[in-house]
Scaffold this active site. Sequence first.
Site, PDB file in Angstrom:
ATOM      1  N   GLY A 198       0.822  -1.205   0.000  1.00  0.00           N
ATOM      2  CA  GLY A 198       0.000   0.000   0.000  1.00  0.00           C
ATOM      3  C   GLY A 198       0.854   1.252   0.000  1.00  0.00           C
ATOM      4  O   GLY A 198       2.065   1.203   0.270  1.00  0.00           O
ATOM      5  N   CYS A 199       0.216   2.364  -0.279  1.00  0.00           N
ATOM      6  CA  CYS A 199       0.943   3.626  -0.401  1.00  0.00           C
ATOM      7  C   CYS A 199       1.364   4.163   0.965  1.00  0.00           C
ATOM      8  O   CYS A 199       2.534   4.452   1.199  1.00  0.00           O
ATOM      9  CB  CYS A 199       0.097   4.649  -1.152  1.00  0.00           C
ATOM     10  SG  CYS A 199      -1.582   4.844  -0.532  1.00  0.00           S
ATOM     11  N   TYR A 200       0.395   4.290   1.874  1.00  0.00           N
ATOM     12  CA  TYR A 200       0.742   4.733   3.227  1.00  0.00           C
ATOM     13  C   TYR A 200       1.747   3.763   3.841  1.00  0.00           C
ATOM     14  O   TYR A 200       2.640   4.156   4.610  1.00  0.00           O
ATOM     15  CB  TYR A 200      -0.500   4.753   4.115  1.00  0.00           C
ATOM     16  CG  TYR A 200      -1.416   5.927   3.941  1.00  0.00           C
ATOM     17  CD1 TYR A 200      -0.964   7.233   4.103  1.00  0.00           C
ATOM     18  CD2 TYR A 200      -2.766   5.748   3.656  1.00  0.00           C
ATOM     19  CE1 TYR A 200      -1.819   8.317   3.980  1.00  0.00           C
ATOM     20  CE2 TYR A 200      -3.632   6.828   3.526  1.00  0.00           C
ATOM     21  CZ  TYR A 200      -3.158   8.101   3.692  1.00  0.00           C
ATOM     22  OH  TYR A 200      -4.007   9.177   3.573  1.00  0.00           O
ATOM     23  N   THR A 201       1.533   2.507   3.530  1.00  0.00           N
ATOM     24  CA  THR A 201       2.358   1.450   4.090  1.00  0.00           C
ATOM     25  C   THR A 201       3.817   1.635   3.718  1.00  0.00           C
ATOM     26  O   THR A 201       4.712   1.598   4.574  1.00  0.00           O
ATOM     27  CB  THR A 201       1.878   0.104   3.524  1.00  0.00           C
ATOM     28  OG1 THR A 201       0.467   0.102   3.485  1.00  0.00           O
ATOM     29  CG2 THR A 201       2.378  -1.023   4.342  1.00  0.00           C
TER      30      THR A 201
END
Lengths: 346, 346, 346, 346
Positions: free
Chosen positions: A149-152
């Site tokens: 994921g991006c935030y991840t």
Amino acid sequence: MIKAGIAGATGYVGLELTRLLSAHPGVSLIRLSSRSGNDQPIGDVYSSLTGCGLPSVSPIDAEELSKNCDVVFTALPHAASAELVGELHSRGAAVIDMSADFRYDDEAVYSEWYGVTHPCPELMKEAVYGLPELYREKIARSRIIGNPGCYTTCSILALAPLVKERLIDPSTLIIDAKSGVSGAGRSLSADKLLAELSGNCKAYSVAKHRHTSEIEQELSKLYGSKIVLSFTPHLLPVSRGIIATSYASLFNGSSAKELLDCLSDFYANEPFVTVFKEDALPELKHAVGTNRFCVGLIVDQRTNRAVVVSVLDNLIKGAAGQAIQNMNIVFGLDETEGLNYLPWTI
Amino acid sequence: MIKAGIAGATGYVGLELTRLLSAHPGVSLIRLSSRSGNDQPIGDVYSSLTGCGLPSVSPIDAEELSKNCDVVFTALPHAASAELVGELHSRGAAVIDMSADFRYDDEAVYSEWYGVTHPCPELMKEAVYGLPELYREKIARSRIIGNPGCYTTCSILALAPLVKERLIDPSTLIIDAKSGVSGAGRSLSADKLLAELSGNCKAYSVAKHRHTSEIEQELSKLYGSKIVLSFTPHLLPVSRGIIATSYASLFNGSSAKELLDCLSDFYANEPFVTVFKEDALPELKHAVGTNRFCVGLIVDQRTNRAVVVSVLDNLIKGAAGQAIQNMNIVFGLDETEGLNYLPWTI
Amino acid sequence: MIKAGIAGATGYVGLELTRLLSAHPGVSLIRLSSRSGNDQPIGDVYSSLTGCGLPSVSPIDAEELSKNCDVVFTALPHAASAELVGELHSRGAAVIDMSADFRYDDEAVYSEWYGVTHPCPELMKEAVYGLPELYREKIARSRIIGNPGCYTTCSILALAPLVKERLIDPSTLIIDAKSGVSGAGRSLSADKLLAELSGNCKAYSVAKHRHTSEIEQELSKLYGSKIVLSFTPHLLPVSRGIIATSYASLFNGSSAKELLDCLSDFYANEPFVTVFKEDALPELKHAVGTNRFCVGLIVDQRTNRAVVVSVLDNLIKGAAGQAIQNMNIVFGLDETEGLNYLPWTI
Amino acid sequence: MIKAGIAGATGYVGLELTRLLSAHPGVSLIRLSSRSGNDQPIGDVYSSLTGCGLPSVSPIDAEELSKNCDVVFTALPHAASAELVGELHSRGAAVIDMSADFRYDDEAVYSEWYGVTHPCPELMKEAVYGLPELYREKIARSRIIGNPGCYTTCSILALAPLVKERLIDPSTLIIDAKSGVSGAGRSLSADKLLAELSGNCKAYSVAKHRHTSEIEQELSKLYGSKIVLSFTPHLLPVSRGIIATSYASLFNGSSAKELLDCLSDFYANEPFVTVFKEDALPELKHAVGTNRFCVGLIVDQRTNRAVVVSVLDNLIKGAAGQAIQNMNIVFGLDETEGLNYLPWTI
């Protein structure tokens, strides 16, 4: 030339894959497909792509995709993605999946946070978590990549070395992240209209955003025991980019230099990671338009805390660019091929 | 009609004072003055004000201002402001000072964080900290009001009741604040140009922003002992507004309802404070264009933390609006007069 | 206090009426109603209005509205609006209609450009075109006001004096207008999402925008014979405001001064019109947040053309503000009451 | 590999040249230089470029540049640029000049519009106007390229075929152009600050913008007699891109199809030109991030006018991209090399 196809080409991640793959010197982008595909020109979906010579948007056909493509990027909603991945994988295509379906070690965690039963849990074991900075070797040998994921990505890369080396106390970890609206996809809602979002900023999914579980999974493995942390996403009135400001107490009162050395050592050979010097911090636009991940930090001696600031482009290092980096690894290309761009400063 | 003058009318706070005071039904805005004033039309400084029938911009003349104005709003840089305040005060004008010069109880704290010696420390004792929700009665009797900072107001109001009632642990307090660029004033720098700031977001002054000391001063008094906290400001690519996301561990595992009740009780009669219901959080635009302060919170049971989200318009409740609220109190007007606006949603 | 109600309170024009009327000192805004109204709080529709003490959103009930309100602002789509206006009018309410239904002298022109049959053509004769600068006296005696369009107001006011005095050649008239996206309403479409509209600009409805007919109607009457002109609207990546750049050949080679004198004379007593001095031109933000109309011009001697630049806030002077100005006239209030705001420069 | 250097690397055009050249597969960008250069890292000038592995910024040294570079891109203010070009040219470097100094056929026109005497008028004859769609063959043989202006390229390419084929009446030509603020460069002024430009739009340099003369020069040559036209630039609150809406009366009442065929024929083999189909028009974002020029048009039969809409990215096809296209031509590379990008839709 690697023959590449996209399933789910009409969402924002699909659009970014299209943009980057079409300029990749080692790739022939031969198939754009989508659940709403009926062989219309992609310019009917994104008028900006009118006249750009791209394939039209076909319906998703696993057999056809597997037969003609060396690699398929799947960018469908979770659960729907896994079903397609199963079909593609069984027919021999390498698959890089943009959904959450192949990011988890533990099916139960996936089910708890996504509220669905995984359609093909047996494939979860075959998949590798597609974060090259942590799993490059496994990625090279895998045929199913669960793209993070991006935030991840923005959170894990900022904290992984510090957690692994036990320089910060994970029980105090707070990640305050701010993202451009493209992260929320193209689905229509009034709060994403320019008239309402322009000039606005808001927190959302506080204490329950799904990426929390993905960050905790990876940091816990590095730390060696279960980490529970606070993660708060915010919506910025911009199209692209994530900036995460992370806070943690220092275990041993380390200096900024010690923390930065830890990061620099960990990422010494990483082509897409920039560790900032002491007293300098990355800004959102340092990453926008690139596959870079940038990180810097300040040690606040008054409070004995580290404040770590990290940035990436949610659609590139947070999605399509990282997927291409993974593809480059899987197919033995130079890892930076098709990804060597300077930021969109202006 | 209260005769009002502004010293420092050409900065953004001065502009906002001009905008709000000119529409205030109980005020006659008779003097715009500035250190660069030479009786030019204000439209020469802000072309948008061309033809609006405002006074021209005169040089700052303490004697003239004191003689003609019931109240003077001083909006000069720190130290310079205090000197003028002294001159105005000695001549009898009520003064509402927008600088940091009259916000501190302790001259040493001011000197430490602002790096200057206070020009008239004896006046610090006469001044009242202009946060009506905490000091309304004192404000009503004062002739020098030290108008609070923007980040400060947004942070203190969010946390004061929770700290006072000892529901949160102040040693764990982290405030992650995001502000529109008007907070940085009108001084020219490339990083504030639209071409460069648009699409950007950055942290700045990490662990050393001056407003930290002001927040700590007020929360410490409410708590009864010294609080040291982390405060991180960020620049948003918007003109106006502050959103602060504050994190703190719960002392007693209180529920969201208990925390919200605490806030609601504390602000029960406050005309400009809105406490959000459970599971709802304010957004930046809830406050933009208004003198409102909005606050909501989530309790994260996984981490035993409260996440408190608060918003205000940095130029209104964070500066000019609060100053007018203070003026209303000092002059015995209805506290909301000239300040009853709905937000600029669009 | 004038008791006012809004039918169609949940669109952007309804929202702006709500914002302005709630701060109007002579108005009690007693009813917000909408076709989707079911007595929900307005904060459910626009979360920014949470806790602002406004009426909830009721269904539209002509009888109830007529009985309780002195004036009803109708802000429904064309044709639907006329039906409601008929019901309200027959029950005695003064009505200010924001749709196109009561703007036309000739039913055939309305039908041609809007593609519908007018639901109550007999009422068209009773209505007055609500442009105070042209029809103030008639408005004062009317009970149905057809509030002008946004592009229309910005175009007509810029050109009316010059056309009337035959200083410019109407056969050469070209109006190139640029509008903020709030003019397109709240209906959802991908091209209005911040992710896609931010950084974009486009022409639309070229040579067929409906407001063309309204501009031609009014300018033709002033000129004394039929005018056909080019009107091109563009979408700007901003929330509010219209800037129109109009081009016309000069009949007699007039100087800029002569043209500006013509405008200044025509608008000599107008409270909301600002005519700029020679060599100065208004900008979009000169009008945003206000009921102002600003106009300036340049004479290009190389081409013998006048270039006229005019600006207004599409939601205020282009809609809600002008409606309130009309209300003030109808009810004999000071025409500027509730409308005396300085622009939102920042 | 072509060895390239930039003189004037710290302005926005220099930045864009740096960005594009660093990703060009046939170029080695060996020198960044600037009048303010003192061997500082480029990251000190644009922090986003920190850690990107670029050369530092050296002072401008004509001898050194000529000796080490095959091609030098000069991006200095007019007059200053010509002096450097002379020095570089006499030492044998190919030069692509971004200033106005080598765009004019007639020294007198240059002097009239730029208000200076040309420093080396004898070199004007050696230079070629760097618009490949008109002068490709000459460019291939030239060593001094006068790279066209941004507004100029957007206007000329839109109108050249229609003027040349005498389908539109040039005496009626009006170009209403709108540009992102990067076109105004990096010099500091309050009207370019995000706080003031965001939400704004304005016309400027009406009837006197210098690019007018460049457009007239090129269209006049194609038409065979002197054309005088109206050109109005506007500032948009975006970073990049120009959209020009051009108006002209039709000579023979041609249909949209006839006009579009004329454009399509003229640009049949152009790699960077997209002519839109009937009833479709390009938008600003169709070009942003690319070297594309897009054009479409509507015929308004009511007024017998063509409305032509054209777009490009002012920093790419309007400056740095076109310069690289010229370099590709001069050095015999594929004309699209290093320039094949899809637009930044998001």
